[in-house]
Design a protein around this motif. Sequence first.
Motif, mmCIF file in Angstrom:
data_model
loop_
_atom_site.group_PDB
_atom_site.id
_atom_site.type_symbol
_atom_site.label_atom_id
_atom_site.label_comp_id
_atom_site.label_asym_id
_atom_site.label_seq_id
_atom_site.Cartn_x
_atom_site.Cartn_y
_atom_site.Cartn_z
ATOM 1 N N GLU A 1 0.680 -1.319 0.287
ATOM 2 C CA GLU A 1 -0.303 0.059 0.160
ATOM 3 C C GLU A 1 0.711 1.142 -0.405
ATOM 4 O O GLU A 1 0.003 2.667 0.097
ATOM 5 C CB GLU A 1 -0.917 -0.208 1.537
ATOM 6 N N ASP A 2 2.455 1.339 0.381
ATOM 7 C CA ASP A 2 2.501 2.528 0.195
ATOM 8 C C ASP A 2 3.249 2.312 -0.801
ATOM 9 O O ASP A 2 5.292 3.319 -0.835
ATOM 10 C CB ASP A 2 3.702 2.641 1.591
ATOM 11 N N GLN A 3 3.441 1.383 -1.776
ATOM 12 C CA GLN A 3 4.466 1.588 -2.999
ATOM 13 C C GLN A 3 3.495 2.226 -4.361
ATOM 14 O O GLN A 3 2.992 2.293 -4.049
ATOM 15 C CB GLN A 3 4.186 0.418 -3.900
ATOM 16 N N ALA A 4 4.284 2.680 -5.391
ATOM 17 C CA ALA A 4 3.640 3.468 -6.559
ATOM 18 C C ALA A 4 4.416 3.376 -7.568
ATOM 19 O O ALA A 4 5.685 2.705 -7.311
ATOM 20 C CB ALA A 4 3.748 4.998 -6.538
ATOM 21 N N THR A 5 3.615 3.075 -8.501
ATOM 22 C CA THR A 5 4.182 3.131 -10.308
ATOM 23 C C THR A 5 3.597 3.533 -10.855
ATOM 24 O O THR A 5 3.079 4.691 -10.392
ATOM 25 C CB THR A 5 3.943 1.354 -10.768
ATOM 26 N N ASP A 6 4.225 3.759 -12.443
ATOM 27 C CA ASP A 6 3.871 5.041 -13.197
ATOM 28 C C ASP A 6 2.452 3.813 -14.181
ATOM 29 O O ASP A 6 1.733 4.838 -15.008
ATOM 30 C CB ASP A 6 4.638 5.125 -14.212
ATOM 31 N N ASP A 7 1.685 2.979 -13.766
ATOM 32 C CA ASP A 7 0.806 2.243 -14.400
ATOM 33 C C ASP A 7 -0.639 2.225 -13.861
ATOM 34 O O ASP A 7 -1.123 1.779 -13.728
ATOM 35 C CB ASP A 7 1.306 1.279 -15.224
ATOM 36 N N ILE A 8 -0.646 2.724 -12.580
ATOM 37 C CA ILE A 8 -1.275 2.609 -11.272
ATOM 38 C C ILE A 8 -2.050 4.076 -10.443
ATOM 39 O O ILE A 8 -0.690 5.024 -10.611
ATOM 40 C CB ILE A 8 -0.637 1.727 -10.071
ATOM 41 N N GLY A 9 -3.519 3.829 -11.045
ATOM 42 C CA GLY A 9 -4.474 5.344 -10.399
ATOM 43 C C GLY A 9 -4.964 4.716 -10.006
ATOM 44 O O GLY A 9 -5.655 4.105 -9.368
ATOM 45 N N PHE A 10 -5.778 5.440 -9.769
ATOM 46 C CA PHE A 10 -7.468 5.253 -8.963
ATOM 47 C C PHE A 10 -8.290 6.385 -9.353
ATOM 48 O O PHE A 10 -8.897 7.157 -10.133
ATOM 49 C CB PHE A 10 -6.851 5.274 -7.611
ATOM 50 N N ARG A 11 -9.824 5.996 -9.057
ATOM 51 C CA ARG A 11 -11.254 6.731 -9.158
ATOM 52 C C ARG A 11 -11.574 5.799 -7.763
ATOM 53 O O ARG A 11 -11.595 5.162 -6.913
ATOM 54 C CB ARG A 11 -11.679 6.221 -10.354
ATOM 55 N N CYS A 12 -12.251 7.384 -7.281
ATOM 56 C CA CYS A 12 -13.135 7.248 -5.624
ATOM 57 C C CYS A 12 -14.595 6.871 -6.237
ATOM 58 O O CYS A 12 -15.034 6.451 -7.096
ATOM 59 C CB CYS A 12 -13.206 8.590 -5.329
ATOM 60 N N ALA A 13 -15.680 6.410 -5.162
ATOM 61 C CA ALA A 13 -16.694 5.705 -4.952
ATOM 62 C C ALA A 13 -17.162 6.353 -3.698
ATOM 63 O O ALA A 13 -16.739 7.160 -2.974
ATOM 64 C CB ALA A 13 -16.550 4.121 -4.832
ATOM 65 N N MET A 14 -18.506 5.602 -4.087
ATOM 66 C CA MET A 14 -20.043 6.036 -2.729
ATOM 67 C C MET A 14 -20.249 5.239 -2.742
ATOM 68 O O MET A 14 -20.764 4.706 -3.055
ATOM 69 C CB MET A 14 -19.665 7.499 -2.647
ATOM 70 N N ASP A 15 -20.729 5.162 -1.457
ATOM 71 C CA ASP A 15 -22.526 4.133 -1.004
ATOM 72 C C ASP A 15 -23.228 4.743 -1.200
ATOM 73 O O ASP A 15 -23.298 5.694 -1.142
ATOM 74 C CB ASP A 15 -21.786 4.302 0.423
ATOM 75 N N ARG A 16 -24.062 4.514 -2.185
ATOM 76 C CA ARG A 16 -25.519 4.531 -1.968
ATOM 77 C C ARG A 16 -26.482 4.543 -0.743
ATOM 78 O O ARG A 16 -26.186 3.238 -0.446
ATOM 79 C CB ARG A 16 -25.744 3.853 -2.623
ATOM 80 N N VAL A 17 -27.112 5.377 -0.053
ATOM 81 C CA VAL A 17 -27.934 4.733 1.218
ATOM 82 C C VAL A 17 -29.329 4.976 0.365
ATOM 83 O O VAL A 17 -29.469 5.714 -0.274
ATOM 84 C CB VAL A 17 -27.995 6.299 2.176
ATOM 85 N N GLY A 18 -29.744 3.825 1.467
ATOM 86 C CA GLY A 18 -31.568 3.991 0.838
ATOM 87 C C GLY A 18 -32.021 3.068 -0.477
ATOM 88 O O GLY A 18 -31.819 2.558 -0.258
ATOM 89 N N PHE A 19 -33.186 3.326 -0.981
ATOM 90 C CA PHE A 19 -33.063 2.510 -2.088
ATOM 91 C C PHE A 19 -32.308 2.047 -3.252
ATOM 92 O O PHE A 19 -31.512 3.337 -3.533
ATOM 93 C CB PHE A 19 -34.441 3.596 -2.511
#
Length: 531
Positions: A489-507
């Motif tokens: 988890e403390d390592q990085a590379t030139d070919d790994i990025g990320f995107r965020c997510a969020m919970d859906r509450v309710g229906f």
Amino acid sequence: MKLAKMQNYVPIAALAALMASCGSETSNTTGMAYNDTDNGGFDVNLDYDGQQTGPGLVFVEGGTFVMGQVEEDFIKDWNNVPRRVTVSSFYIDENEVTNVDYREYLYWLHRVYDQDYFPEIYRSALPDTLVWRDPLAYNEMYVENYLRHPAYNFYPVVGVNWIQATRYCSWRTDRVNEQILIDEGILNEANDQLDGDHFNTEVYLYRPGSRFTAQDKKGLPDLSPNSANGDAGRPARIEDGILLPKYRLPTEAEWEYAAYANVGARVYDRSTDENKYTWNGSSMRNPSDDERGDMLANYKRGRGDMMGRGGWLNDQADITMQVRFYPPNDFGLYDMAGNVSEWVMDVYRPMTSTEVTDHRSFRGNEYETFDKNYQDLGMLEPLMEIQWETDENGDSVIARLPGQLPTRAVSQEENLDRRNYQYSDYRNYLDGDVQSSIYYDEAPPEGEAPMYDYSETTLVGNTTRVYKGGSWKDRAYWLSPGTRRFLEEDQATDDIGFRCAMDRVGFQNQDPDREKRHTPPSRHNFRRYRM
């Protein structure tokens, strides 16, 4: 930052009018009126129309699907056995976090935290631009320019490790919720935030007394007859449905489900290539008349072939490419195959498929609670210094930034009466902990040989995280959402990025017509009573 994309949002004016109206709805439990200052002031948002869609996010309706690797495993590792799981509805970023997105975060850190007093905060967030270096390639141009040059503004950020990605998600939560409160007139804009004195969602909700509460009589109506706030109103609460849940990394199950985007038709059948890639097909090239033959993702065709021949660069990119360049999948998500691989929340285990729960599958839980000792000591304001902790290697790392609520791990003594959990750290549950072995970290009974040599080291531990999807450096095999890899988890590379997510509450469905089929009890059962 105007939230133009947000849907199903209750305007504050309408919410205030609802709360101020006396006796408009009645409790199905007591028959007493909600939102009535003469009846105790218990306020209930009865016109909540569902969760708004936060900036940059796309709604993904959940369901069941076959998770895991369904194609031939030519590596013969087979650590991702297919299994049927259920994913709850959630939100996920339309595209990967870009360089300009991440630089906005860096700018905020540099502006708010005193660089002479807290230099490690900004430095700890900087991407590692040296990931571009290769002993047998000339990549200094990327080292110097990729993060900051405007030519790469909308290219996915790389050189970010899992820890940094998680902190970005936390920062984004606070900025989005702060802007919601400003746009709705509950907070004033506060550009003078400094060090620990800045808006934080958890502080706002759980530590009343911060200056980031109702200001200049802009709060919500306080219906309590014993209110100490007077005409100034009160801060927003969770019960109001105004603030969004946390931005976070997606789980592995969520990411894989979102990448396939047509999971209802996905069947475990190794005799066909259907649904092999995120665009739900077996062809790597665009079949449309206008773009026939163009590549559908940014990946490596073979040794020495990163972008095709001169005169026809088939994927137009020798390294990463600007986001949204290639067609989206059926959920409207870009680059779920190719461009960069992406961090997910999960701790890696080879046999996770045989251990995790089949609903909202995830490995990596670490349960914490707010440290109330600070309140007991009379420190009503959040901790104003950096909170440090020691990692598994004995190194000091930042656990909490100034202005965030101090936390601690839940203790076993606090949970003795619980049936669902008792410990704080479940990253190695049933795979490396005491419960999962006969002899763990102790000698076997006298006269018996040890079953395992626990002195040997392993590449997999509790800080080893999963990353998903192929990248610009990968062959087509890794573009299938079912594949998975891991990195510390403390390592990085030139070919790994990320995107965020969020919970859906309710229906779980976003269609308001489907959601309103059922009338809340207070609106249905008591109408004839009031007549």
